[in-house]
Each structure stands twice: as structure tokens, then as C-alpha cells.
Design a protein around this motif. Structure first.
Motif, PDB file in Angstrom:
ATOM      1  N   VAL A 272      39.924-112.978  54.922  1.00  0.00           N
ATOM      2  CA  VAL A 272      39.721-111.537  55.725  1.00  0.00           C
ATOM      3  C   VAL A 272      39.310-110.422  54.941  1.00  0.00           C
ATOM      4  O   VAL A 272      38.528-109.683  55.344  1.00  0.00           O
ATOM      5  CB  VAL A 272      41.271-111.421  56.119  1.00  0.00           C
ATOM      6  N   VAL A 273      39.773-110.427  53.352  1.00  0.00           N
ATOM      7  CA  VAL A 273      39.070-109.294  52.866  1.00  0.00           C
ATOM      8  C   VAL A 273      37.687-109.459  52.455  1.00  0.00           C
ATOM      9  O   VAL A 273      36.914-108.346  52.254  1.00  0.00           O
ATOM     10  CB  VAL A 273      40.067-109.284  51.576  1.00  0.00           C
ATOM     11  N   LEU A 274      37.187-110.552  52.519  1.00  0.00           N
ATOM     12  CA  LEU A 274      35.701-110.887  52.052  1.00  0.00           C
ATOM     13  C   LEU A 274      34.901-110.479  53.567  1.00  0.00           C
ATOM     14  O   LEU A 274      33.830-110.209  53.402  1.00  0.00           O
ATOM     15  CB  LEU A 274      35.305-111.995  51.801  1.00  0.00           C
ATOM     16  N   ALA A 275      35.364-110.849  54.647  1.00  0.00           N
ATOM     17  CA  ALA A 275      34.911-110.619  56.121  1.00  0.00           C
ATOM     18  C   ALA A 275      35.802-110.312  57.062  1.00  0.00           C
ATOM     19  O   ALA A 275      36.399-111.100  57.942  1.00  0.00           O
ATOM     20  CB  ALA A 275      34.192-112.054  56.446  1.00  0.00           C
ATOM     21  N   PRO A 276      36.192-108.841  56.799  1.00  0.00           N
ATOM     22  CA  PRO A 276      37.406-108.708  57.918  1.00  0.00           C
ATOM     23  C   PRO A 276      37.160-108.783  59.568  1.00  0.00           C
ATOM     24  O   PRO A 276      38.118-108.971  60.127  1.00  0.00           O
ATOM     25  CB  PRO A 276      37.581-107.013  57.595  1.00  0.00           C
ATOM     26  N   PRO A 371      23.890-106.088  69.957  1.00  0.00           N
ATOM     27  CA  PRO A 371      23.771-106.327  68.271  1.00  0.00           C
ATOM     28  C   PRO A 371      24.178-104.969  67.387  1.00  0.00           C
ATOM     29  O   PRO A 371      24.680-105.097  66.370  1.00  0.00           O
ATOM     30  CB  PRO A 371      22.190-106.355  68.252  1.00  0.00           C
ATOM     31  N   ALA A 372      24.084-103.856  67.924  1.00  0.00           N
ATOM     32  CA  ALA A 372      24.440-102.733  67.336  1.00  0.00           C
ATOM     33  C   ALA A 372      26.048-102.879  66.960  1.00  0.00           C
ATOM     34  O   ALA A 372      26.390-102.447  65.941  1.00  0.00           O
ATOM     35  CB  ALA A 372      24.244-101.469  68.154  1.00  0.00           C
ATOM     36  N   THR A 373      26.989-103.317  67.984  1.00  0.00           N
ATOM     37  CA  THR A 373      28.523-103.379  67.971  1.00  0.00           C
ATOM     38  C   THR A 373      28.763-104.413  66.699  1.00  0.00           C
ATOM     39  O   THR A 373      29.468-104.131  65.737  1.00  0.00           O
ATOM     40  CB  THR A 373      28.960-103.994  68.950  1.00  0.00           C
ATOM     41  N   VAL A 374      27.744-105.595  66.848  1.00  0.00           N
ATOM     42  CA  VAL A 374      28.155-106.539  65.703  1.00  0.00           C
ATOM     43  C   VAL A 374      27.880-106.316  64.356  1.00  0.00           C
ATOM     44  O   VAL A 374      28.394-106.443  63.521  1.00  0.00           O
ATOM     45  CB  VAL A 374      27.245-108.005  66.229  1.00  0.00           C
ATOM     46  N   LEU A 375      26.665-105.390  64.284  1.00  0.00           N
ATOM     47  CA  LEU A 375      26.097-104.745  63.085  1.00  0.00           C
ATOM     48  C   LEU A 375      27.087-103.843  62.608  1.00  0.00           C
ATOM     49  O   LEU A 375      27.538-103.883  61.199  1.00  0.00           O
ATOM     50  CB  LEU A 375      24.806-104.205  63.259  1.00  0.00           C
ATOM     51  N   LEU A 376      27.897-103.229  63.404  1.00  0.00           N
ATOM     52  CA  LEU A 376      28.858-102.051  63.100  1.00  0.00           C
ATOM     53  C   LEU A 376      29.983-102.700  62.363  1.00  0.00           C
ATOM     54  O   LEU A 376      30.570-102.411  61.299  1.00  0.00           O
ATOM     55  CB  LEU A 376      28.899-101.132  63.792  1.00  0.00           C
ATOM     56  N   LEU A 377      30.284-103.766  63.075  1.00  0.00           N
ATOM     57  CA  LEU A 377      31.558-104.640  62.603  1.00  0.00           C
ATOM     58  C   LEU A 377      31.259-104.921  61.243  1.00  0.00           C
ATOM     59  O   LEU A 377      32.228-104.969  60.348  1.00  0.00           O
ATOM     60  CB  LEU A 377      31.795-105.711  63.594  1.00  0.00           C
ATOM     61  N   LEU A 378      30.072-105.720  60.902  1.00  0.00           N
ATOM     62  CA  LEU A 378      29.711-106.145  59.721  1.00  0.00           C
ATOM     63  C   LEU A 378      29.803-105.140  58.551  1.00  0.00           C
ATOM     64  O   LEU A 378      30.473-105.321  57.528  1.00  0.00           O
ATOM     65  CB  LEU A 378      28.463-106.879  59.708  1.00  0.00           C
ATOM     66  N   ALA A 379      29.085-104.033  58.941  1.00  0.00           N
ATOM     67  CA  ALA A 379      28.898-102.954  57.968  1.00  0.00           C
ATOM     68  C   ALA A 379      30.386-102.320  57.616  1.00  0.00           C
ATOM     69  O   ALA A 379      30.830-101.926  56.541  1.00  0.00           O
ATOM     70  CB  ALA A 379      28.205-101.868  58.298  1.00  0.00           C
ATOM     71  N   ALA A 380      31.271-102.218  58.638  1.00  0.00           N
ATOM     72  CA  ALA A 380      32.553-101.660  58.443  1.00  0.00           C
ATOM     73  C   ALA A 380      33.552-102.456  57.406  1.00  0.00           C
ATOM     74  O   ALA A 380      34.303-101.675  57.038  1.00  0.00           O
ATOM     75  CB  ALA A 380      33.210-101.571  59.778  1.00  0.00           C
ATOM     76  N   GLY A 381      33.248-103.599  57.375  1.00  0.00           N
ATOM     77  CA  GLY A 381      34.175-104.408  56.570  1.00  0.00           C
ATOM     78  C   GLY A 381      33.685-104.375  55.010  1.00  0.00           C
ATOM     79  O   GLY A 381      34.461-104.957  54.237  1.00  0.00           O
ATOM     80  N   PRO A 383      33.109-101.852  52.874  1.00  0.00           N
ATOM     81  CA  PRO A 383      34.080-100.936  51.971  1.00  0.00           C
ATOM     82  C   PRO A 383      35.272-101.523  51.578  1.00  0.00           C
ATOM     83  O   PRO A 383      36.060-101.691  50.726  1.00  0.00           O
ATOM     84  CB  PRO A 383      34.318 -99.633  52.812  1.00  0.00           C
ATOM     85  N   LEU A 384      36.143-102.160  52.617  1.00  0.00           N
ATOM     86  CA  LEU A 384      37.354-103.037  52.473  1.00  0.00           C
ATOM     87  C   LEU A 384      37.127-104.142  51.488  1.00  0.00           C
ATOM     88  O   LEU A 384      37.957-104.295  50.425  1.00  0.00           O
ATOM     89  CB  LEU A 384      37.572-103.508  53.966  1.00  0.00           C
TER      90      LEU A 384
END
Length: 541
Positions: A272-276, A371-381, A383-384
Motif C-alpha cells: 500500500v505504501v508503495l502504490a496507495p 485517463p486523467a483520474t487514473v493518472l492523478l491517483l498514481l501521482a497522488a500516491g 509523496p506518500l
């Protein structure tokens, strides 16, 4: 454009090299597993008894073999091995290659240009990917080959081109030579290919043939490595049987898990911490694939198998609680994100197979929103993941990065900070020992030691031939009578932890305490590194 992959490759290689140079030369922060492979490679080329088998049979050989040309230059430029630079020179382009494969998967699927660039950057700049592209560990080669195999399997789903299948098999075979985890990936890929082939042809012999084509390189790599190990050492699976192997290290170090739900929970937390967003993207991708009748995401099962293998081995107490064992979660979420985007690209096979099919253009999910939503999900994780990498609980091997990234954080007196600084200084003592022995101008074979703790000395010295080490074919003979063979010094460590497997301690159980009547104590060196042994140098009578 044709030049774009080359530009991307060079850019990410330069980034990972720069990060690696800073970690090694700027901060002096080296990973022990990477440095030990450097030392093994150096022993194979520059020891008093150079031979290829000196690279050892505990770990698979690709990481060491790839360094051979550069390690050979360390005879004139010893800093190459002293600071782990030969390993960085391998991991940086390997991880950049993984970035190119993710980019190619998105490009060949026909993803929008902005999405292709975005997913490539998010993957390539993920802190875990940057760090393992920069530190010389085997994970970089492993990730590259497995993602390459996934890409070729995706192509084969549509092209039925035997060339795609052969390349996927080759990539998995090479992945096995980088890390044993590839057995899970190769086995899963073989079953997947056989199932898809049978569904398309309804002929059992075709399915078996396609499965054999894919599995053959891994099988050959496994058999060749095991047979070579057996011929040289008498053990086909030294990783499990040797006193230097993973099973022995776990026993000596007290690592591993006790199993049960706590082990599963820990593994889940690491993923989870690698790919939230992995769970969300996985479900989303599965639903979209079923509705589109799109088989291509099945290729991601190869990466899922690697993660499942990591969870299983940790649950059974066979591995340490290391974050890097779950690094496949990062390319997994990246390729799943690509598979969420509708298919639209045209593949150009070298030779289409008999069951090749035109890739349909999906209508479900077209537009910018998905695609924008999926990309944002990736990018948001991301920093965590970066924040957790400096957590001593979830990131045992990487948390000292905090002292590298924030060298003047104002908490220098805390216990955790002192531990992080000691981790960074892990091999300073061994480098000083190497420098001292080099200054003595000793003849060949003058210092007897084991490399279980002494590998940083072999990596750092300008004179590796002055040491008698276990990979030397006459090591046991010299160990039995050091004085008669011209040995002048013994380097010993305490018989505790990993030191219980030290050959000098096994042959002379009291050698570290009193010299075992072999010599007089020259001096003792208290180690400045974290979890590193106190060294004693004995002058042989």
C-alpha cells in the motif's frame, strides 16, 4: 518520433546516475548487498586466485556478471569499486530501461500523448524507482526484465507473433538470473500463455508448444545455474544449503516473520505504501477489461505473481521485512493504469501469427476524464511513498535516506538520527582497514579473512591479491596452517550473528578472543557502522 525513447532512456539514465553518484560519493551511503556483489566480482578478476566461479553461487549471477568490464578497470581506478560505482553503472541504465518499457506499453496501446508522458514520469520519478536505479542493487535489472516481458506478452495477445513470445521468454529467463523471484513470474506467464493459446486455437498441442517457447529460457537458466553450482560447490541450491545463504542469514540475524495474519498485514502495508491507489486501480481495470472483452491486462498477472511470491515467502519466514521485496507494486500500478485507458494503437508485428487479430478500438472510457483520474491517483500516491521510505518501521533499509536528504534537520542528537548516521557510515571502518593494510606494502596472500563481513575491504583495497579469502581454491589449506603458507595477519570478527559463519571462527572458535595461539593482537577496531562487527588484527607468529 523515433528519437523519443532514446532521449527518455538517456535522460533517466543520467538522473539515476546522478542520484547514485550523490549517494555514493557525496553522502557515502552504500547498500551492503550491492557492495558484496561488487566485492565478489572483484575477487573473480583481481584476487590472488582469479576465476569466474569466485562470484559465488548464493545469489543469481547477472548483477555481478554485468559489472565485470568496469570492475576490471578498478585495478587502475579503485574508487570504482570502493564507492560501489560499478554497480550504479549497471542499475541506472537498467531502471531507465524499465521506464522505457512502461512508456512503450502506453504508446503501443494508443494512449493520449499527455497520458503516456505522465505515466512515464510518475513511474520513473517514483522515489523507490529512483533509489533502486541509483544504488546498484539487483532490483533494477529485475524490474526491467519483468516489465519488458509484460510488454511483449501484451503484444502477443494481439499479434500471436512468436517473436514477441520468444522475447518475453528471454526477458523472464534474464530476470531469473537477476533474482530468484522470477520463477513466480515465469510460472504464471507460462500458464497464462498456455491458457490464452488454447482458448484461441482449441488445440492442446499448440497451447503446450507456446507455453514451452515462453518457459524454455527460464528453465534453461535455472538448470544451467543449478548445474554449475553443483559442479563447483557440490550444492545445486546454495542459497538454501550454504552457511552464507539466505536461510543461514535469517537464522544468524534473527530476521523473518513468525507467520500468520501479522505477516500478511505487514506485506499488505508495504504494498500500500508503495502504490496507495493499487486496490482502486486494480478493481477499476478489472471491471473495464471485462466490459471491453480486453485480454491484455492479464499480462499484469506476471507482476501480481511476483508480489504474491513476496507475501508468501515473508509469511513463511523465508525473507526479511524489506520494502524492496515489494517494489513490483510500482510497475504493476503503472501498467494497470495504462490498461484502464481504451485500446487504440496499431501494433506492428515482425511476423503475425495464425491467430493474430486486429486490435479493436474501445469506446468505453474514451475522453479525458478516465485517463486523467487514473493518472492523478498514481501521482497522488508518490509523496506518500516518499514519506514512508524514511520510516524505520516500514522501510528498514531506506530510512537512513532522511539523513541524506535532510542532513541538517536539527535532530542530530536523537537516537533515530544517530542510528541513521551510523547506517550511512556502515563501511567507513572497513575502508580505513583496507587503507591501513594497503599502506604496509604486504606481499600476496599476507592477510587471511572471511568475506562474510570483510567484503567491503575487498571492494575498497587497492591490493585485493594481498588477501586470502574463501573463494580462493587453496583457502582451506591455508586456513589449516596460516604461518606455513606465509600469512602474516588474521582479520577476525566476533563469533556472533553473521560472524558465526565466519570460516576463521569455525576453524578456530577462540581466534577472536585470544588469537587461538596463532598470533598476537596487533590492534582492535571498534566499528563506526550500524550493526557492523568489531575487527581485530592478529599478527601471525
Amino acid at each position: 518520433m523515433r528519437y523519443r525513447p532514446a532521449v527518455l532512456f538517456l535522460a533517466f539514465t543520467a538522473l539515476y546516475l546522478a542520484a547514485g553518484l550523490y549517494l555514493s560519493l557525496g553522502a557515502g551511503y552504500l547498500q551492503g548487498d550491492a557492495l558484496s556483489r561488487v566485492a565478489d566480482t572483484r575477487a573473480a578478476l583481481l584476487s590472488r586466485d582469479p576465476h569466474l566461479a569466485a562470484i559465488g553461487f548464493i545469489f543469481t549471477p547477472l548483477t555481478a556478471l554485468a559489472q565485470l568490464p568496469l570492475v576490471g578497470l578498478s585495478e587502475w581506478f579503485p574508487a570504482l569499486t570502493r564507492w560501489n560505482l560499478t554497480a550504479v553503472a549497471v542499475s541506472a541504465p537498467a531502471m531507465a530501461g524499465a521506464v522505457i518499457q512502461v512508456h512503450a506499453i502506453a504508446r503501443e496501446r494508443g494512449c493520449p500523448t499527455w497520458f503516456t508522458r505522465g505515466v512515464t514520469l510518475v513511474f520513473g520519478l517514483h522515489p523507490m524507482i529512483v533509489y533502486y536505479g541509483a544504488n546498484g542493487m539487483s532490483e533494477a535489472l529485475f524490474v526491467f526484465f519483468v516489465v519488458w516481458a509484460v510488454r511483449r506478452l501484451v503484444r502477443w495477445m494481439s499479434t500471436d507473433d512468436v517473436h514477441d513470445l520468444m522475447v518475453a521468454g528471454f526477458a523472464l529467463g534474464m530476470a531469473y538470473l537477476a533474482r530468484y523471484d522470477a520463477l513466480a513470474a515465469s510460472g504464471t506467464a507460462t500458464l497464462l500463455v498456455a491458457a490464452v493459446s488454447y482458448r484461441r486455437s482449441r488445440r492442446q498441442e499448440v497451447a503446450i508448444l507456446d507455453g514451452v517457447v515462453l518457459a524454455a529460457p527460464t528453465a534453461l537458466a535455472f538448470l544451467a545455474w543449478a548445474a554449475t553450482s553443483w559442479l563447483v560447490t557440490g550444492s545445486a541450491l546454495a542459497q538454501f544449503s550454504s552457511r552464507y545463504g539466505n536461510a543461514a542469514i535469517l537464522e544468524q540475524s534473527g530476521g523473518g516473520s513468525t507467520g500468520g495474519l501479522s505477516a500478511i498485514a505487514f506485506s499488505a502495508a508495504e504494498i500500500v505504501v508503495l502504490a496507495p491507489a493499487l486496490g482502486v486501480v486494480l478493481v477499476w481495470c478489472a471491471v473495464l477489461s471485462v466490459r471491453r472483452r480486453d485480454p491484455e491486462p492479464l499480462a499484469a498477472l506476471v507482476l501480481v505473481a511476483v508480489l504474491a511470491f513476496a507475501v508468501l515467502t515473508y509469511m513463511r519466514g523465508m525473507t526479511f521485512p524489506f520494502l524492496r521485496f515489494y517494489i513490483s507494486a510500482v510497475p504493476l500500478i503503472a501498467v494497470l493504469a495504462v490498461f484502464c485507458v481504451p485500446r487504440g494503437g496499431t501494433l506492428r508485428p515482425r511476423r503475425p501469427g495464425a491467430r493474430a487479430a486486429d486490435r479493436p478500438r474501445d469506446t468505453l472510457g474514451r475522453g479525458v476524464v478516465l485517463p486523467a483520474t487514473v493518472l492523478l491517483l498514481l501521482a497522488a500516491g508518490v509523496p506518500l511513498s516518499g514519506a514512508v521510505m524514511v520510516s524505520p518501521t516500514l522501510s528498514q533499509e531506506q530510512h537512513a535516506l532522511h539523513a541524506v536528504v535532510v542532513p541538517d534537520s536539527g535532530d542530530r542528537a536523537t537516537e533515530l538520527r544517530l542510528q541513521q548516521e551510523a547506517i550511512i557510515a556502515s563501511f567507513d571502518t572497513e575502508r580505513r582497514i583496507a587503507d591501513y593494510l594497503d599502506s604496509l606494502g604486504l606481499p600476496e596472500g599476507a592477510v587471511l579473512m572471511d568475506t562474510v563481513h570483510g567484503f567491503p575491504i575487498i571492494a575498497s583495497t587497492t591490493r585485493p591479491d594481498q588477501f586470502v579469502i574463501p573463494s580462493d581454491r587453496d583457502f582451506v589449506e591455508i586456513l589449516n596452517d596460516p604461518a606455513a603458507h606465509g600469512v602474516r595477519f588474521l582479520l577476525t570478527v566476533p563469533a556472533e550473528g553473521r560472524g558465526t559463519s565466519d570460516a576463521l571462527n569455525l576453524r578456530y572458535p577462540t581466534v577472536h578472543e585470544n588469537g587461538a595461539e596463532l598470533g598476537a593482537l596487533e590492534f582492535e577496531v571498534v566499528n563506526s557502522g550500524n550493526d557492523r562487527p568489531t575487527w581485530r588484527l592478529w599478527r601471525v607468529f
